[in-house]
Write a protein that holds these residues in place. Structure first.
Motif, mmCIF file in Angstrom:
data_model
loop_
_atom_site.group_PDB
_atom_site.id
_atom_site.type_symbol
_atom_site.label_atom_id
_atom_site.label_comp_id
_atom_site.label_asym_id
_atom_site.label_seq_id
_atom_site.Cartn_x
_atom_site.Cartn_y
_atom_site.Cartn_z
ATOM 1 N N SER A 13 0.692 -1.099 -0.159
ATOM 2 C CA SER A 13 0.028 0.090 0.065
ATOM 3 C C SER A 13 0.881 1.282 -0.003
ATOM 4 O O SER A 13 1.970 1.275 0.082
ATOM 5 C CB SER A 13 -0.751 0.040 1.202
ATOM 6 N N TYR A 14 0.357 2.423 -0.397
ATOM 7 C CA TYR A 14 1.212 3.771 -0.215
ATOM 8 C C TYR A 14 1.086 4.056 1.001
ATOM 9 O O TYR A 14 0.022 4.091 1.853
ATOM 10 C CB TYR A 14 0.536 4.680 -1.152
ATOM 11 N N SER A 15 2.235 4.514 1.512
ATOM 12 C CA SER A 15 2.355 5.096 2.845
ATOM 13 C C SER A 15 3.231 6.479 2.847
ATOM 14 O O SER A 15 3.926 6.676 2.003
ATOM 15 C CB SER A 15 3.438 4.257 3.543
ATOM 16 N N PHE A 16 2.323 7.662 3.266
ATOM 17 C CA PHE A 16 2.883 8.912 3.434
ATOM 18 C C PHE A 16 3.628 9.332 4.663
ATOM 19 O O PHE A 16 2.889 9.144 5.675
ATOM 20 C CB PHE A 16 1.914 10.004 3.016
#
Length: 231
Positions: free
Chosen positions: A226-229
């Motif tokens: 998943s994308y993580s910011f």
């Protein structure tokens, strides 16, 4: 093992652009990191474990070495020693071993074209022992040619039934989902598997993909991307 549940994972270090194998222990509802189980000067991933003659072995992906390697456990979970090199001079990914029909079988994805493609072609070999250095190529090799399903993602043994988990790749996306194949027939002349299910990254919001699943019958682990910011 002795009432304890361990999980071995690829632990990728972005600074060095390669991974080692880390041992985790599942204690109740918590995951406890026990330490580095295996580290080499080349990339390691896909730690496939199996038992043979009362001992525990691990075959991690080590295509950077040009070998298929098997390590023996000397003290679970953190002490392993190189037991044998099954194949030399190969570029192999995600190798699995299992026993069926009086033989030991090895399923692996080989890059025989030299294009760094380990996702498209699945190869099958047989021998009398998983520690042998002499393996017989299956006459139907590669037994599967397909970017969706040609690379292993885990193995489930359910009594007499055998299920091969396979990676499903997406457009410009590695490890988009999982396919579940039941191995219906395996012999020195045939290999038949049937697609029976699939696992998509819909089991949690915000997921983009999944490419490995493992289970001991009581505890099941599955990865996801998943994308993580980070600010």
């Amino acid at each position: 093992y002795d009432g304890r549940t361990f999980c071995f994972v690829e632990d990728f270090v972005y600074k060095t652009n390669r991974a080692h194998i880390t041992a985790l222990e599942i204690v109740g509802g918590k995951v406890v990191e026990r330490g580095i189980a295996l580290k080499e000067p080349f990339h390691l991933s896909f730690p496939f474990l199996f038992q043979y003659q009362g001992e525990l072995y691990m075959c991690p992906e080590s295509y950077g070495s040009g070998q298929i390697r098997i390590y023996r456990c000397t003290d679970l979970p953190l002490k392993w020693e190189l037991r044998t090199v099954v194949m030399e001079g190969v570029s192999a990914a995600d190798t699995m071993f299992f026993e069926r029909a009086g033989k030991w079988w090895m399923l692996t994805s080989l890059d025989e074209s030299g294009t760094e493609d380990h996702c498209s072609e699945l190869y099958l070999f047989s021998s009398d022992s998983p520690l042998s250095t002499h393996w017989t190529r299956h006459p139907r090799n590669p037994v599967r040619i397909d970017a969706c399903g040609g690379r292993n993602a885990g193995l489930i043994v359910d009594g007499e039934k055998l299920f091969r988990l396979a990676q499903r790749q997406g457009f410009d996306e590695y490890g988009q989902g999982l396919l579940v194949y039941e191995i219906k027939s395996i012999s020195e002349s045939s290999f038949v598997e049937e697609l029976v299910s699939e696992v998509n990254p819909t089991f949690r919001r915000g997921l983009l993909g999944t490419h490995h699943l493992s289970t001991d019958g009581k505890t099941t682990v599955i990865d996801h991307v998943s994308y993580s910011f980070v600010f």
